[in-house]
Scaffold this active site. Structure first.
Site, PDB file in Angstrom:
ATOM      1  N   CYS A  51     -32.690 -30.953  24.136  1.00 44.98           N
ATOM      2  CA  CYS A  51     -32.802 -30.542  22.891  1.00 44.98           C
ATOM      3  C   CYS A  51     -31.953 -31.613  21.897  1.00 44.98           C
ATOM      4  O   CYS A  51     -30.790 -31.463  22.386  1.00 44.98           O
ATOM      5  CB  CYS A  51     -32.607 -29.100  22.322  1.00 44.98           C
ATOM      6  SG  CYS A  51     -32.008 -28.617  20.853  1.00 44.98           S
ATOM      7  N   CYS A  53     -30.848 -31.529  19.025  1.00 42.41           N
ATOM      8  CA  CYS A  53     -29.864 -30.755  17.910  1.00 42.41           C
ATOM      9  C   CYS A  53     -28.839 -30.048  18.700  1.00 42.41           C
ATOM     10  O   CYS A  53     -27.698 -30.415  18.584  1.00 42.41           O
ATOM     11  CB  CYS A  53     -30.652 -29.994  17.140  1.00 42.41           C
ATOM     12  SG  CYS A  53     -31.926 -30.580  15.832  1.00 42.41           S
TER      13      CYS A  53
END
Length: 171
Positions: A51, A53
């Protein structure tokens, strides 16, 4: 053995972001058991992720926290979607929490004493992740930091990549 979901070369820089500063990579359930079963002392486990973010802020936050004056006795990482059985072995110790990645857990005396779940990490920047971990380290840890040498940190480069661009694993 469960195959990885992601191309191993594509995720290698994300894994090395932590291992290059001295965090141990756990790739099998046996390695997880060996790492977590000594009940003495403190242990930090990071469930790493592609991921961009959340993990993109978690890894630098963990790195910064491990440079604090007080750190866990040992630190390790498992990679979600890559070393899938190792991740499941860690999650067997986290049954009170909804599985997520990234995820950071601090164990003291063999018990979970602090966690940062994905939902916590998503609301923090890397400084916030570091601040939360440092507070937990000050409360539960006694080992002297920092984990990484100044030379290791000079060669350390945070990875910012979108997980949607990581290719799937090809056997």
């Amino acid at each position: 053995m469960l195959p990885p979901l992601y191309d191993l070369e594509a995720v290698r820089p994300m894994e090395e972001e932590l291992t290059s500063i001295g965090v141990r990579a756990l790739k099998t359930p046996a390695e997880v058991a060996e790492f977590l079963n000594p009940a003495e002392g403190t242990a930090l486990v990071v469930i790493n992720s592609v991921c961009g973010c959340a993990a993109g802020g978690a890894r630098p936050g963990v790195t910064r926290a491990l440079q604090h004056a007080r750190i866990p006795d040992r630190s390790a990482t498992v990679f979600a979607g890559v070393h899938r059985e190792a991740v499941e072995a860690v999650r067997e110790h986290l049954t009170d929490f909804i599985p997520s990645s990234p995820f950071v857990a601090l164990f003291a005396g063999g018990k979970v004493v602090f966690v940062l779940q994905r939902r916590d990490i998503e609301r923090l920047d890397q400084e916030g992740v570091a601040r939360e971990l440092i507070q937990a380290f000050d409360r539960f840890c006694t080992a002297e930091g920092p984990l990484a040498s100044p030379d290791q940190l000079r060669h350390h480069h945070p990875v910012r990549a979108c997980g949607s661009k990581i290719p799937p694993y090809q056997a």
